[in-house]
Design an enzyme around this catalytic site. Structure first.
Site, PDB file in Angstrom:
ATOM      1  N   HIS A 146       0.836  -1.204   0.000  1.00  0.00           N
ATOM      2  CA  HIS A 146       0.000   0.000   0.000  1.00  0.00           C
ATOM      3  C   HIS A 146       0.874   1.259   0.000  1.00  0.00           C
ATOM      4  O   HIS A 146       0.657   2.179  -0.795  1.00  0.00           O
ATOM      5  CB  HIS A 146      -0.919  -0.029   1.231  1.00  0.00           C
ATOM      6  CG  HIS A 146      -1.782   1.181   1.408  1.00  0.00           C
ATOM      7  ND1 HIS A 146      -3.157   1.143   1.308  1.00  0.00           N
ATOM      8  CD2 HIS A 146      -1.466   2.484   1.687  1.00  0.00           C
ATOM      9  CE1 HIS A 146      -3.653   2.368   1.501  1.00  0.00           C
ATOM     10  NE2 HIS A 146      -2.643   3.198   1.743  1.00  0.00           N
ATOM     11  N   HIS A 150       1.879   4.410  -2.888  1.00  0.00           N
ATOM     12  CA  HIS A 150       1.857   5.870  -2.694  1.00  0.00           C
ATOM     13  C   HIS A 150       3.077   6.515  -3.347  1.00  0.00           C
ATOM     14  O   HIS A 150       2.978   7.586  -3.951  1.00  0.00           O
ATOM     15  CB  HIS A 150       1.889   6.216  -1.200  1.00  0.00           C
ATOM     16  CG  HIS A 150       0.541   6.259  -0.537  1.00  0.00           C
ATOM     17  ND1 HIS A 150      -0.431   7.157  -0.893  1.00  0.00           N
ATOM     18  CD2 HIS A 150       0.021   5.531   0.493  1.00  0.00           C
ATOM     19  CE1 HIS A 150      -1.507   6.978  -0.108  1.00  0.00           C
ATOM     20  NE2 HIS A 150      -1.264   5.989   0.724  1.00  0.00           N
TER      21      HIS A 150
END
Ligand code: CO
Length: 184
Positions: A146, A150
């Protein structure tokens, strides 16, 4: 330097972060401040873009009670938390993937099921410039994927099913509109 959490709608969240080339005191200070922002928001991970920065790094803090397999056995007793991963690279990953619910500090109140690799081998540097590598599974593997997304300007909503995304469309629009309003 006082960092503020950036919400969905901020352009910086779509930027690709740049490799860190110098491991300075300023960098160490940034890491410390990112821990503060992460804890103030009760998060388990925070990437540089989420505080408006474009250094290639994220911080992570998986609580021990969440670092367990389905039987409750600890997965990574030797990985010390919290930790910063600078210039992180997933060097290899399992064929197997799994679904799991994710949220994101830049999307308050929004969560969704995301498919991720079950296990990853990640290499990175700490704030002193020392290289590290480890094998991650469970929530840690998920958090790493995750946060690494980004750094490439990819957000978890990009990985949601089209149906789920359609259901969230109204809330996402509102969130982006509130973000713009708070900027001006
Ligand atoms: Co996030």
């Amino acid at each position: 330097m006082s960092l503020k959490l950036k919400m969905y709608g901020e352009v910086v969240l779509r930027e690709r972060a740049k490799e860190v080339v110098e491991f300075t005191d300023t960098l160490a200070d940034l890491v410390k401040e990112m821990y503060d922002v992460m804890y103030a928001s009760y998060g388990i991970g925070l990437a540089a873009e989420q505080v408006g920065r474009t250094e290639r790094l994220f911080v992570i803090d998986i609580p021990p009670e969440s670092d367990v397999d389905s039987k409750g056995d600890r997965l990574h007793p030797d990985v010390k938390m919290p930790m910063v991963l600078i210039n992180p690279v997933i060097e290899s990953h399992s064929e197997e993937t799994e679904q799991g619910t994710e949220g994101c500090l830049s999307f308050p109140g929004i969560s969704g099921d995301i498919e991720r690799w079950s296990e990853v081998n990640v290499a990175f540097f700490d704030e002193k410039g020392t290289p590290h590598a480890f094998h991650a599974k469970g929530l840690l593997a998920r958090a790493i994927q995750h946060e690494l997304d980004h750094l490439n300007g990819v957000l978890f909503i990009d990985r949601m099913s089209p149906v789920k995304k359609a259901l969230l469309e109204g809330r996402l629009k509102r969130l982006a509109r509130d973000t713009k309003r708070n900027q001006s």
